[in-house]
Design an enzyme around this catalytic site. Sequence first.
Site, PDB file in Angstrom:
ATOM      1  N   MET A 142     -11.925   5.551  -0.953  1.00 36.72           N
ATOM      2  CA  MET A 142     -12.599   5.850   0.318  1.00 36.72           C
ATOM      3  C   MET A 142     -13.202   7.238   0.184  1.00 36.72           C
ATOM      4  O   MET A 142     -12.780   8.195   0.841  1.00 36.72           O
ATOM      5  CB  MET A 142     -11.591   5.769   1.473  1.00 36.72           C
ATOM      6  CG  MET A 142     -11.265   4.328   1.842  1.00 36.72           C
ATOM      7  SD  MET A 142      -9.762   4.201   2.811  1.00 36.72           S
ATOM      8  CE  MET A 142      -8.584   4.134   1.479  1.00 36.72           C
ATOM      9  N   HIS A 151      -1.305  -1.206  -4.305  1.00 31.54           N
ATOM     10  CA  HIS A 151      -2.543  -0.718  -3.700  1.00 31.54           C
ATOM     11  C   HIS A 151      -2.443   0.790  -3.487  1.00 31.54           C
ATOM     12  O   HIS A 151      -1.465   1.283  -2.929  1.00 31.54           O
ATOM     13  CB  HIS A 151      -2.742  -1.433  -2.360  1.00 31.54           C
ATOM     14  CG  HIS A 151      -4.055  -1.140  -1.701  1.00 31.54           C
ATOM     15  ND1 HIS A 151      -5.219  -1.789  -2.029  1.00 31.54           N
ATOM     16  CD2 HIS A 151      -4.375  -0.285  -0.706  1.00 31.54           C
ATOM     17  CE1 HIS A 151      -6.201  -1.350  -1.267  1.00 31.54           C
ATOM     18  NE2 HIS A 151      -5.724  -0.420  -0.450  1.00 31.54           N
ATOM     19  N   ASP A 175      -7.342  -5.672   4.175  1.00 34.56           N
ATOM     20  CA  ASP A 175      -6.578  -4.416   4.203  1.00 34.56           C
ATOM     21  C   ASP A 175      -6.575  -3.815   5.604  1.00 34.56           C
ATOM     22  O   ASP A 175      -7.615  -3.443   6.131  1.00 34.56           O
ATOM     23  CB  ASP A 175      -7.249  -3.451   3.205  1.00 34.56           C
ATOM     24  CG  ASP A 175      -6.524  -2.131   3.042  1.00 34.56           C
ATOM     25  OD1 ASP A 175      -5.427  -1.969   3.602  1.00 34.56           O
ATOM     26  OD2 ASP A 175      -7.072  -1.261   2.328  1.00 34.56           O
ATOM     27  N   HIS A 228      -8.272   1.870  -4.256  1.00 35.41           N
ATOM     28  CA  HIS A 228      -9.254   1.725  -3.174  1.00 35.41           C
ATOM     29  C   HIS A 228      -9.846   3.101  -2.896  1.00 35.41           C
ATOM     30  O   HIS A 228      -9.182   3.963  -2.320  1.00 35.41           O
ATOM     31  CB  HIS A 228      -8.511   1.162  -1.949  1.00 35.41           C
ATOM     32  CG  HIS A 228      -9.339   1.034  -0.717  1.00 35.41           C
ATOM     33  ND1 HIS A 228      -8.777   0.786   0.522  1.00 35.41           N
ATOM     34  CD2 HIS A 228     -10.683   1.099  -0.507  1.00 35.41           C
ATOM     35  CE1 HIS A 228      -9.731   0.703   1.437  1.00 35.41           C
ATOM     36  NE2 HIS A 228     -10.896   0.904   0.844  1.00 35.41           N
ATOM     37  N   MET A 288     -12.111  -4.525   5.164  1.00 38.06           N
ATOM     38  CA  MET A 288     -11.272  -3.610   5.952  1.00 38.06           C
ATOM     39  C   MET A 288     -11.058  -4.228   7.329  1.00 38.06           C
ATOM     40  O   MET A 288     -12.019  -4.466   8.059  1.00 38.06           O
ATOM     41  CB  MET A 288     -11.954  -2.249   6.113  1.00 38.06           C
ATOM     42  CG  MET A 288     -11.877  -1.323   4.919  1.00 38.06           C
ATOM     43  SD  MET A 288     -10.216  -1.047   4.241  1.00 38.06           S
ATOM     44  CE  MET A 288      -9.309  -0.469   5.679  1.00 38.06           C
ATOM     45  N   ASP A 337      -4.587   4.157  -1.998  1.00 32.80           N
ATOM     46  CA  ASP A 337      -5.718   4.612  -1.186  1.00 32.80           C
ATOM     47  C   ASP A 337      -6.096   6.036  -1.551  1.00 32.80           C
ATOM     48  O   ASP A 337      -5.287   6.952  -1.415  1.00 32.80           O
ATOM     49  CB  ASP A 337      -5.339   4.576   0.296  1.00 32.80           C
ATOM     50  CG  ASP A 337      -5.170   3.153   0.790  1.00 32.80           C
ATOM     51  OD1 ASP A 337      -6.105   2.360   0.619  1.00 32.80           O
ATOM     52  OD2 ASP A 337      -4.098   2.848   1.343  1.00 32.80           O
ATOM     53  N   MET A 345      -8.617   9.093  -0.591  1.00 36.69           N
ATOM     54  CA  MET A 345      -9.479   9.560   0.505  1.00 36.69           C
ATOM     55  C   MET A 345      -9.957  10.975   0.217  1.00 36.69           C
ATOM     56  O   MET A 345      -9.240  11.754  -0.419  1.00 36.69           O
ATOM     57  CB  MET A 345      -8.700   9.551   1.822  1.00 36.69           C
ATOM     58  CG  MET A 345      -8.073   8.216   2.159  1.00 36.69           C
ATOM     59  SD  MET A 345      -7.156   8.302   3.705  1.00 36.69           S
ATOM     60  CE  MET A 345      -6.351   6.695   3.699  1.00 36.69           C
ATOM     61  N   SER A 394       0.836  -1.202   0.000  1.00 42.77           N
ATOM     62  CA  SER A 394       0.000   0.000   0.000  1.00 42.77           C
ATOM     63  C   SER A 394       0.872   1.254   0.000  1.00 42.77           C
ATOM     64  O   SER A 394       1.617   1.507   0.951  1.00 42.77           O
ATOM     65  CB  SER A 394      -0.914   0.005   1.221  1.00 42.77           C
ATOM     66  OG  SER A 394      -1.667   1.198   1.232  1.00 42.77           O
TER      67      SER A 394
HETATM   68  C1  DX5 Z   1      -6.333   2.367   5.363  1.00 39.52           C
HETATM   69  C2  DX5 Z   1      -5.921   1.927   3.992  1.00 39.52           C
HETATM   70  C3  DX5 Z   1      -4.856   0.888   3.954  1.00 39.52           C
HETATM   71  C4  DX5 Z   1      -3.555   1.253   4.606  1.00 39.52           C
HETATM   72  C5  DX5 Z   1      -3.002   0.007   5.225  1.00 39.52           C
HETATM   73  O1  DX5 Z   1      -7.492   3.130   5.271  1.00 39.52           O
HETATM   74  O2  DX5 Z   1      -7.034   1.410   3.276  1.00 39.52           O
HETATM   75  O3  DX5 Z   1      -4.635   0.437   2.616  1.00 39.52           O
HETATM   76  O4  DX5 Z   1      -2.611   1.783   3.708  1.00 39.52           O
HETATM   77  O5  DX5 Z   1      -1.896   0.352   5.961  1.00 39.52           O
HETATM   78  P1  DX5 Z   1      -1.252  -0.619   7.050  1.00 39.52           P
HETATM   79  O6  DX5 Z   1      -0.804  -1.847   6.326  1.00 39.52           O
HETATM   80  O7  DX5 Z   1      -0.150   0.203   7.603  1.00 39.52           O
HETATM   81  O8  DX5 Z   1      -2.334  -0.926   8.066  1.00 39.52           O
HETATM   82 ZN    ZN Z   2      -6.625   0.487   1.267  1.00 40.46          ZN
END
Ligand code: DX5
Ligand code: ZN
Length: 219
Positions: A69, A34, A176, A67, A138, A36, A38, A8
């Site tokens: 969010m 991956h 994740d 991903h 999640m 993220d 947001m 990620s």
């Molecule tokens: C959190 C993200 C994850 C995050 C995971 O909202 O969706 O993808 O990057 O990070 P770690 O592996 O540090 O928990």
């Molecule tokens: Zn994620």
Amino acid sequence: MARLIAPSLLAADFGRLQQEIDAVVNKSEADMLHMDVMDGLFVPNFSIGIPVVEAARKYCTKPLDVHLMIVKPERYLEAFHSAGASFLTVHLEASKHLNRTIQEIKRLGMKAGVSLNPHTTVSLLEEIITELDLVLIMSVNPGFGGQRFIPSSLDKIKKLRKLIDETGSHALIEVDGGIDEINAGMIFEAGADILVAGTSVFRSSDPVKAILQLKNAGL
Ligand code: DX5
Ligand code: ZN
């Protein structure tokens, strides 16, 4: 079942993204990157946006697993497709017309995923599971890296595995949040196909080795 690893990017050094992608994703056993996204509304944080996905597409030799969010993700499906996403995952909690959103992601030529927050039950997927390419469980509350894995996620993975097997769905199970070499074996054992790992990969002194350890955990 597959044993895939998706580092990620959230945990990478944002001042050196090209080098990080090259060393940790291109030159390792990682299967995808991956990313993220947001919006400060669906989750209380901001992260990567469309220009960063475009830049990653230029430098990453493996598929981009995006991903979202964000609220009302249906507004941006085409934009993330143009930016280079191969997998596009939306949150069930953020999308009112999930069936339409999933069909649109697939029509654009991407693999369609749905993500569930820790409080959202797997049974809410019953009517849509056969349409999905991926379900993202999640295992922390979304919005931040570096949190602890929520142990009840293991039961959710098992329930989802059962639903997928019973319905003949081809959906992959991705997990994740809070994944490291200690819990990775149990998560695969519960039925996961893809493990997302931020902190345990990018903050490791040897990310390439960390990826291999995750891949072979519990074997
Ligand atoms: C959190 C993200 C994850 C995050 C995971 O909202 O969706 O993808 O990057 O990070 P770690 O592996 O540090 O928990
Ligand atoms: Zn994620």
